[in-house]
Design a protein around this motif. Structure first.
Motif, PDB file in Angstrom:
ATOM      1  N   PHE A  17     -51.649 -55.638  42.453  1.00  0.00           N
ATOM      2  CA  PHE A  17     -51.823 -53.971  42.523  1.00  0.00           C
ATOM      3  C   PHE A  17     -53.018 -53.314  41.333  1.00  0.00           C
ATOM      4  O   PHE A  17     -53.110 -54.305  40.392  1.00  0.00           O
ATOM      5  CB  PHE A  17     -50.868 -53.100  42.315  1.00  0.00           C
ATOM      6  N   ALA A  18     -53.702 -52.231  42.119  1.00  0.00           N
ATOM      7  CA  ALA A  18     -54.493 -51.583  41.231  1.00  0.00           C
ATOM      8  C   ALA A  18     -53.952 -51.016  40.158  1.00  0.00           C
ATOM      9  O   ALA A  18     -52.785 -50.433  40.259  1.00  0.00           O
ATOM     10  CB  ALA A  18     -55.103 -51.226  42.003  1.00  0.00           C
ATOM     11  N   CYS A  19     -54.608 -50.856  38.840  1.00  0.00           N
ATOM     12  CA  CYS A  19     -54.574 -50.215  37.607  1.00  0.00           C
ATOM     13  C   CYS A  19     -54.819 -48.805  38.015  1.00  0.00           C
ATOM     14  O   CYS A  19     -55.711 -48.287  38.791  1.00  0.00           O
ATOM     15  CB  CYS A  19     -54.855 -50.602  36.567  1.00  0.00           C
ATOM     16  N   LEU A  20     -53.866 -47.797  37.268  1.00  0.00           N
ATOM     17  CA  LEU A  20     -54.128 -46.268  37.074  1.00  0.00           C
ATOM     18  C   LEU A  20     -55.052 -46.253  35.896  1.00  0.00           C
ATOM     19  O   LEU A  20     -55.040 -46.841  34.615  1.00  0.00           O
ATOM     20  CB  LEU A  20     -53.067 -45.358  36.427  1.00  0.00           C
ATOM     21  N   SER A  21     -55.665 -45.196  36.005  1.00  0.00           N
ATOM     22  CA  SER A  21     -56.843 -44.859  35.243  1.00  0.00           C
ATOM     23  C   SER A  21     -56.089 -44.169  33.873  1.00  0.00           C
ATOM     24  O   SER A  21     -55.546 -43.516  34.281  1.00  0.00           O
ATOM     25  CB  SER A  21     -57.818 -44.062  35.489  1.00  0.00           C
ATOM     26  N   TYR A  22     -56.575 -43.921  32.952  1.00  0.00           N
ATOM     27  CA  TYR A  22     -56.247 -42.997  31.694  1.00  0.00           C
ATOM     28  C   TYR A  22     -56.203 -41.518  32.340  1.00  0.00           C
ATOM     29  O   TYR A  22     -54.585 -40.780  32.218  1.00  0.00           O
ATOM     30  CB  TYR A  22     -57.610 -42.761  30.758  1.00  0.00           C
ATOM     31  N   ASN A  23     -56.674 -40.901  33.163  1.00  0.00           N
ATOM     32  CA  ASN A  23     -56.921 -39.803  33.762  1.00  0.00           C
ATOM     33  C   ASN A  23     -55.912 -39.524  34.931  1.00  0.00           C
ATOM     34  O   ASN A  23     -55.004 -38.181  34.849  1.00  0.00           O
ATOM     35  CB  ASN A  23     -58.474 -39.818  34.393  1.00  0.00           C
ATOM     36  N   TYR A  26     -51.695 -40.153  31.977  1.00  0.00           N
ATOM     37  CA  TYR A  26     -51.540 -38.923  30.911  1.00  0.00           C
ATOM     38  C   TYR A  26     -51.789 -37.534  32.320  1.00  0.00           C
ATOM     39  O   TYR A  26     -52.615 -37.517  32.870  1.00  0.00           O
ATOM     40  CB  TYR A  26     -51.870 -38.883  30.301  1.00  0.00           C
ATOM     41  N   ARG A  27     -51.280 -36.462  31.647  1.00  0.00           N
ATOM     42  CA  ARG A  27     -51.810 -35.254  32.455  1.00  0.00           C
ATOM     43  C   ARG A  27     -51.477 -34.691  30.926  1.00  0.00           C
ATOM     44  O   ARG A  27     -50.920 -34.936  30.237  1.00  0.00           O
ATOM     45  CB  ARG A  27     -50.693 -34.782  33.001  1.00  0.00           C
ATOM     46  N   ILE A  28     -52.323 -33.368  30.317  1.00  0.00           N
ATOM     47  CA  ILE A  28     -51.985 -32.513  29.336  1.00  0.00           C
ATOM     48  C   ILE A  28     -50.730 -30.748  29.975  1.00  0.00           C
ATOM     49  O   ILE A  28     -51.336 -30.334  31.508  1.00  0.00           O
ATOM     50  CB  ILE A  28     -53.335 -31.693  29.184  1.00  0.00           C
ATOM     51  N   MET A  29     -50.008 -31.135  28.876  1.00  0.00           N
ATOM     52  CA  MET A  29     -49.143 -30.155  29.312  1.00  0.00           C
ATOM     53  C   MET A  29     -49.372 -28.833  27.897  1.00  0.00           C
ATOM     54  O   MET A  29     -48.785 -29.976  27.453  1.00  0.00           O
ATOM     55  CB  MET A  29     -48.064 -30.401  30.020  1.00  0.00           C
ATOM     56  N   ARG A  30     -49.118 -27.707  28.190  1.00  0.00           N
ATOM     57  CA  ARG A  30     -48.959 -27.331  26.765  1.00  0.00           C
ATOM     58  C   ARG A  30     -49.844 -28.040  25.524  1.00  0.00           C
ATOM     59  O   ARG A  30     -49.503 -27.708  25.023  1.00  0.00           O
ATOM     60  CB  ARG A  30     -47.523 -26.892  26.684  1.00  0.00           C
ATOM     61  N   ARG A  32     -51.022 -31.035  25.639  1.00  0.00           N
ATOM     62  CA  ARG A  32     -50.606 -31.817  24.611  1.00  0.00           C
ATOM     63  C   ARG A  32     -50.246 -32.814  25.963  1.00  0.00           C
ATOM     64  O   ARG A  32     -50.019 -32.685  27.283  1.00  0.00           O
ATOM     65  CB  ARG A  32     -48.481 -32.335  24.066  1.00  0.00           C
ATOM     66  N   TYR A  33     -50.416 -34.313  26.156  1.00  0.00           N
ATOM     67  CA  TYR A  33     -50.782 -35.385  26.367  1.00  0.00           C
ATOM     68  C   TYR A  33     -49.558 -35.973  26.979  1.00  0.00           C
ATOM     69  O   TYR A  33     -48.315 -36.413  25.629  1.00  0.00           O
ATOM     70  CB  TYR A  33     -51.532 -36.697  25.814  1.00  0.00           C
ATOM     71  N   ILE A  34     -48.480 -35.619  28.644  1.00  0.00           N
ATOM     72  CA  ILE A  34     -47.694 -36.445  28.521  1.00  0.00           C
ATOM     73  C   ILE A  34     -47.958 -37.935  30.048  1.00  0.00           C
ATOM     74  O   ILE A  34     -48.709 -37.578  29.941  1.00  0.00           O
ATOM     75  CB  ILE A  34     -46.641 -36.009  28.960  1.00  0.00           C
ATOM     76  N   ILE A  35     -46.890 -38.347  29.708  1.00  0.00           N
ATOM     77  CA  ILE A  35     -47.044 -39.897  30.950  1.00  0.00           C
ATOM     78  C   ILE A  35     -46.833 -38.639  32.594  1.00  0.00           C
ATOM     79  O   ILE A  35     -45.825 -37.919  32.339  1.00  0.00           O
ATOM     80  CB  ILE A  35     -46.166 -40.669  30.376  1.00  0.00           C
ATOM     81  N   SER A  36     -47.653 -38.594  33.050  1.00  0.00           N
ATOM     82  CA  SER A  36     -47.721 -38.180  34.677  1.00  0.00           C
ATOM     83  C   SER A  36     -46.380 -38.748  35.503  1.00  0.00           C
ATOM     84  O   SER A  36     -46.214 -39.836  34.932  1.00  0.00           O
ATOM     85  CB  SER A  36     -49.118 -38.185  35.159  1.00  0.00           C
ATOM     86  N   ALA A  37     -46.160 -38.181  36.503  1.00  0.00           N
ATOM     87  CA  ALA A  37     -44.855 -38.735  37.244  1.00  0.00           C
ATOM     88  C   ALA A  37     -45.472 -40.086  37.681  1.00  0.00           C
ATOM     89  O   ALA A  37     -45.171 -40.851  37.855  1.00  0.00           O
ATOM     90  CB  ALA A  37     -45.008 -37.672  38.367  1.00  0.00           C
ATOM     91  N   LYS A  38     -47.181 -40.595  37.943  1.00  0.00           N
ATOM     92  CA  LYS A  38     -47.493 -41.762  38.530  1.00  0.00           C
ATOM     93  C   LYS A  38     -47.573 -42.627  37.540  1.00  0.00           C
ATOM     94  O   LYS A  38     -47.579 -43.741  38.252  1.00  0.00           O
ATOM     95  CB  LYS A  38     -49.032 -40.781  39.121  1.00  0.00           C
ATOM     96  N   GLY A  39     -47.627 -41.928  36.346  1.00  0.00           N
ATOM     97  CA  GLY A  39     -48.397 -43.001  34.961  1.00  0.00           C
ATOM     98  C   GLY A  39     -46.462 -43.249  34.851  1.00  0.00           C
ATOM     99  O   GLY A  39     -46.615 -44.568  34.096  1.00  0.00           O
TER     100      GLY A  39
END
Length: 121
Positions: A17-23, A26-30, A32-39
């Motif tokens: 399968f294809a890998c996700l990109s860094y963008n 991760y997501r930025i919340m308040r 801070r960088y957090i791992i997104s639901a897709k991540g």
């Protein structure tokens, strides 16, 4: 003349399968960088795909081949960082243990990722 010696201690894993990109990973919340639901889903998919592979400890060499189905513009470093973060604790203890890193991008018929990992002596 160059002689190629195959490292018998190298493990090769293919993720079909294809890998996700860094963008996307991760997501930025308040602020801070957090791992997104897709991540988080991607990390679980990687973990489920890598079965019975020993955790490589100490200094490691990591080779990654990204194969993409189409010709969209992709930054190799964004995919590399997301995959390395997903592999942490699954194939190796920490990404600070990576002393040699080789990555390549290929445009082809199918999306997949080939990972080769070995301990450095």
């Amino acid at each position: 003349m160059i002689n190629f010696v195959r490292n018998v201690n190298m493990n090769e894993i293919t993720l079909n399968f294809a890998c996700l990109s860094y963008n996307t990973y991760y997501r930025i919340m308040r602020g801070r960088y957090i791992i997104s639901a897709k991540g988080r889903a991607f990390r679980q998919l990687v973990k489920d795909s890598i079965i019975n592979q020993p955790l490589v400890q100490g200094r490691i060499k990591l080779e990654i081949e990204f194969h993409f189905r189409d010709r969209r513009i992709r930054d190799l470093d964004n995919h590399t960082k997301a995959l390395i973060d997903a592999l942490k604790g699954i194939l190796f203890v920490d990404d600070s243990d990576i002393f040699v890193l080789n990555t390549s991008k290929h445009i082809g018929v199918v999306s997949k990722t080939i990972i080769r990992i070995s301990a450095l002596n």
